[in-house]
Design an enzyme around this catalytic site. Structure first.
Site, PDB file in Angstrom:
ATOM      1  N   MET A  30       0.837  -1.210   0.000  1.00  0.00           N
ATOM      2  CA  MET A  30       0.000   0.000   0.000  1.00  0.00           C
ATOM      3  C   MET A  30       0.870   1.259   0.000  1.00  0.00           C
ATOM      4  O   MET A  30       0.385   2.352   0.267  1.00  0.00           O
ATOM      5  CB  MET A  30      -0.933  -0.002   1.213  1.00  0.00           C
ATOM      6  CG  MET A  30      -1.899  -1.186   1.194  1.00  0.00           C
ATOM      7  SD  MET A  30      -3.420  -0.880   2.096  1.00  0.00           S
ATOM      8  CE  MET A  30      -2.797  -0.589   3.742  1.00  0.00           C
ATOM      9  N   HIS A  34       8.846   1.157   3.587  1.00  0.00           N
ATOM     10  CA  HIS A  34       9.896   1.141   4.607  1.00  0.00           C
ATOM     11  C   HIS A  34      10.726  -0.123   4.417  1.00  0.00           C
ATOM     12  O   HIS A  34      10.455  -0.918   3.502  1.00  0.00           O
ATOM     13  CB  HIS A  34       9.285   1.231   6.014  1.00  0.00           C
ATOM     14  CG  HIS A  34       8.196   0.224   6.263  1.00  0.00           C
ATOM     15  ND1 HIS A  34       8.418  -1.129   6.310  1.00  0.00           N
ATOM     16  CD2 HIS A  34       6.855   0.375   6.437  1.00  0.00           C
ATOM     17  CE1 HIS A  34       7.289  -1.760   6.529  1.00  0.00           C
ATOM     18  NE2 HIS A  34       6.309  -0.876   6.593  1.00  0.00           N
ATOM     19  N   GLU A  35      11.689  -0.320   5.301  1.00  0.00           N
ATOM     20  CA  GLU A  35      12.595  -1.474   5.179  1.00  0.00           C
ATOM     21  C   GLU A  35      11.860  -2.812   5.121  1.00  0.00           C
ATOM     22  O   GLU A  35      12.348  -3.762   4.513  1.00  0.00           O
ATOM     23  CB  GLU A  35      13.584  -1.495   6.350  1.00  0.00           C
ATOM     24  CG  GLU A  35      14.880  -0.782   6.084  1.00  0.00           C
ATOM     25  CD  GLU A  35      15.664  -1.346   4.889  1.00  0.00           C
ATOM     26  OE1 GLU A  35      15.812  -2.579   4.805  1.00  0.00           O
ATOM     27  OE2 GLU A  35      16.103  -0.559   4.043  1.00  0.00           O
ATOM     28  N   HIS A  37       8.982  -3.500   3.613  1.00  0.00           N
ATOM     29  CA  HIS A  37       8.613  -3.710   2.212  1.00  0.00           C
ATOM     30  C   HIS A  37       9.859  -4.025   1.371  1.00  0.00           C
ATOM     31  O   HIS A  37       9.849  -4.912   0.519  1.00  0.00           O
ATOM     32  CB  HIS A  37       7.976  -2.453   1.622  1.00  0.00           C
ATOM     33  CG  HIS A  37       6.715  -2.003   2.303  1.00  0.00           C
ATOM     34  ND1 HIS A  37       6.641  -0.851   3.046  1.00  0.00           N
ATOM     35  CD2 HIS A  37       5.471  -2.539   2.321  1.00  0.00           C
ATOM     36  CE1 HIS A  37       5.414  -0.693   3.498  1.00  0.00           C
ATOM     37  NE2 HIS A  37       4.672  -1.702   3.085  1.00  0.00           N
ATOM     38  N   GLY A 147       4.585 -10.364   3.919  1.00  0.00           N
ATOM     39  CA  GLY A 147       5.312 -10.265   5.176  1.00  0.00           C
ATOM     40  C   GLY A 147       4.616 -10.996   6.316  1.00  0.00           C
ATOM     41  O   GLY A 147       3.389 -10.982   6.422  1.00  0.00           O
ATOM     42  N   GLN A 153      -3.272 -12.217   7.533  1.00  0.00           N
ATOM     43  CA  GLN A 153      -3.392 -11.959   6.088  1.00  0.00           C
ATOM     44  C   GLN A 153      -2.605 -12.989   5.278  1.00  0.00           C
ATOM     45  O   GLN A 153      -3.096 -13.555   4.294  1.00  0.00           O
ATOM     46  CB  GLN A 153      -2.875 -10.548   5.799  1.00  0.00           C
ATOM     47  CG  GLN A 153      -2.613 -10.265   4.334  1.00  0.00           C
ATOM     48  CD  GLN A 153      -2.197  -8.826   4.109  1.00  0.00           C
ATOM     49  OE1 GLN A 153      -3.019  -7.933   4.185  1.00  0.00           O
ATOM     50  NE2 GLN A 153      -0.922  -8.593   3.845  1.00  0.00           N
ATOM     51  N   VAL A 176      10.492  -7.230   9.757  1.00  0.00           N
ATOM     52  CA  VAL A 176      11.623  -6.312   9.932  1.00  0.00           C
ATOM     53  C   VAL A 176      11.248  -5.312  11.024  1.00  0.00           C
ATOM     54  O   VAL A 176      10.137  -4.759  11.013  1.00  0.00           O
ATOM     55  CB  VAL A 176      11.960  -5.587   8.614  1.00  0.00           C
ATOM     56  CG1 VAL A 176      13.082  -4.583   8.831  1.00  0.00           C
ATOM     57  CG2 VAL A 176      12.364  -6.606   7.550  1.00  0.00           C
ATOM     58  N   SER A 185       6.093  -0.325  10.256  1.00  0.00           N
ATOM     59  CA  SER A 185       4.750  -0.203   9.690  1.00  0.00           C
ATOM     60  C   SER A 185       4.580   1.215   9.170  1.00  0.00           C
ATOM     61  O   SER A 185       5.090   2.167   9.770  1.00  0.00           O
ATOM     62  CB  SER A 185       3.708  -0.469  10.777  1.00  0.00           C
ATOM     63  OG  SER A 185       2.442  -0.008  10.363  1.00  0.00           O
TER      64      SER A 185
HETATM   65  P1  AMP Z   1       1.300  -2.902   3.492  1.00  0.00           P
HETATM   66  O1  AMP Z   1       1.889  -1.861   2.615  1.00  0.00           O
HETATM   67  O2  AMP Z   1       1.240  -2.537   4.943  1.00  0.00           O
HETATM   68  O3  AMP Z   1      -0.007  -3.445   2.957  1.00  0.00           O
HETATM   69  O4  AMP Z   1       2.288  -4.136   3.445  1.00  0.00           O
HETATM   70  C1  AMP Z   1       2.684  -4.717   2.226  1.00  0.00           C
HETATM   71  C2  AMP Z   1       3.463  -5.978   2.500  1.00  0.00           C
HETATM   72  O5  AMP Z   1       4.592  -5.663   3.307  1.00  0.00           O
HETATM   73  C3  AMP Z   1       2.640  -7.017   3.288  1.00  0.00           C
HETATM   74  O6  AMP Z   1       2.948  -8.312   2.802  1.00  0.00           O
HETATM   75  C4  AMP Z   1       3.143  -6.827   4.699  1.00  0.00           C
HETATM   76  O7  AMP Z   1       3.019  -7.973   5.504  1.00  0.00           O
HETATM   77  C5  AMP Z   1       4.602  -6.489   4.448  1.00  0.00           C
HETATM   78  N1  AMP Z   1       5.178  -5.793   5.598  1.00  0.00           N
HETATM   79  C6  AMP Z   1       4.714  -4.678   6.212  1.00  0.00           C
HETATM   80  N2  AMP Z   1       5.481  -4.359   7.266  1.00  0.00           N
HETATM   81  C7  AMP Z   1       6.452  -5.308   7.328  1.00  0.00           C
HETATM   82  C8  AMP Z   1       7.554  -5.548   8.217  1.00  0.00           C
HETATM   83  N3  AMP Z   1       7.805  -4.747   9.251  1.00  0.00           N
HETATM   84  N4  AMP Z   1       8.339  -6.605   7.973  1.00  0.00           N
HETATM   85  C9  AMP Z   1       8.084  -7.456   6.926  1.00  0.00           C
HETATM   86  N5  AMP Z   1       7.063  -7.282   6.059  1.00  0.00           N
HETATM   87  C10 AMP Z   1       6.264  -6.221   6.268  1.00  0.00           C
END
Ligand code: AMP
Length: 282
Positions: A30, A34-35, A37, A147, A153, A176, A185
């Site tokens: 989305m 960050h690290e 992603h 992640g 999810q 991470v 996040s």
């Molecule tokens: P989002 O942009 O929050 O929808 O996350 C996109 C993808 O990045 C999803 O598969 C999340 O699980 C993963 N993700 C988000 N935060 C982290 C993190 N801290 N460590 C590893 N993967 C992450």
């Protein structure tokens, strides 16, 4: 690196790549990267010919009182970060092009979606499954990386891929964390300085349960109390849930016989943070 907004153009490109025998790796996000992603992109980059990332704040997975409009966005920065990780194509669609005004077909998972974040966010996983299914059809990946940060999810997507026979491998990427343990996040940006300090309690609670577990404790009430106590004694922290569920079925446990997913959601002001760990006897 190409940036494509059109779903049809993205699908055309993906089908062309498939016909040319290329393997496509995919990291859906989305944005506001960050690290966490970027670590998924690195995992994917190493195993595919063409790496696709998507940046899409999916309206269908936000409830009416959630943070859809406030969700942080910075596409220019995301674009630069994707380029830095060797992404070949960024899919960056407008919501109006992803959902027809009279869209009426949805993907609903109905065993794993009920508890944890599903009870606090009704309809959330229907929105997630639907958009991920659509993205899979548009991007045609051989594999996609998700992640472990979003543990429920991840398990729901694995179930969707199994039950709907998507020819796609799902790869799990480890969580991470910031140096003090807070899981990265995009929503951490909402926290003020004091909330940010106190947000360490999520990881600390998981560590407390892990320490008791390592010392032989298997009873969930005892493990859970230690976590609840720790979070409740943290200023400004509001427990949404602290749950021990079977790692595969997500059914609540009273005792850990094999592997438990320990997951918690904690509110700080209007910000809701999640974290998790797996406790396994093996
Ligand atoms: P989002 O942009 O929050 O929808 O996350 C996109 C993808 O990045 C999803 O598969 C999340 O699980 C993963 N993700 C988000 N935060 C982290 C993190 N801290 N460590 C590893 N993967 C992450």
């Amino acid at each position: 690196m190409d940036v494509i907004s059109s779903p049809a153009e993205t699908q055309r490109r993906a089908l062309e790549l498939k016909r040319a025998g290329k393997t496509i790796g995919f990291v859906p996000t989305m944005g506001f990267l960050h690290e966490g992603h970027l670590s998924l992109m690195r995992l994917a980059r190493a195993r595919c010919d063409v790496l696709v990332a998507s940046v899409f704040v999916n309206p269908a997975q936000f409830g009416p009182n959630e943070d859809l409009d406030a969700y942080p966005r910075d596409f220019e920065r995301d674009e630069a970060l994707c380029a830095g990780e060797g992404v070949d194509l960024v899919f960056y669609p407008e919501p109006a092009t992803m959902y027809a005004p009279d869209a009426s077909v949805w993907v609903d998972e109905d065993a794993l979606s009920g508890g944890l974040c599903g009870s606090a966010r009704p309809g959330h996983f229907r929105g997630v499954c639907t958009v991920v299914a659509k993205l899979f059809n548009l991007v045609q990946p051989d594999f996609a990386v998700f992640g472990e940060k979003d543990a429920q999810q991840l398990r729901i997507i694995e179930r969707m891929v199994r039950d709907l026979n998507f020819p796609i491998e799902i790869i799990r990427g480890p969580i991470v964390r910031e140096p003090d343990g807070l899981a990265m996040s995009s929503r951490n940006k909402y926290l003020d300085e004091e909330q940010r300090r106190n947000a360490r309690c999520l990881r600390r609670a998981l560590d407390a349960a892990a320490a008791l577990f390592a010392a032989g404790e298997r009873a969930v009430p005892a493990l859970r109390s230690a976590m609840v106590e720790l979070v409740e004694s943290t200023p400004g922290a509001r427990i949404d849930y602290v749950e021990f569920v079977d790692d595969a079925s997500l059914v609540p446990l009273t005792e850990i016989a094999e592997a438990a997913l320990v997951a918690l959601a904690v509110g700080f002001g209007t910000t809701r943070l999640i974290d998790n760990a797996v406790l396994s006897v093996y």
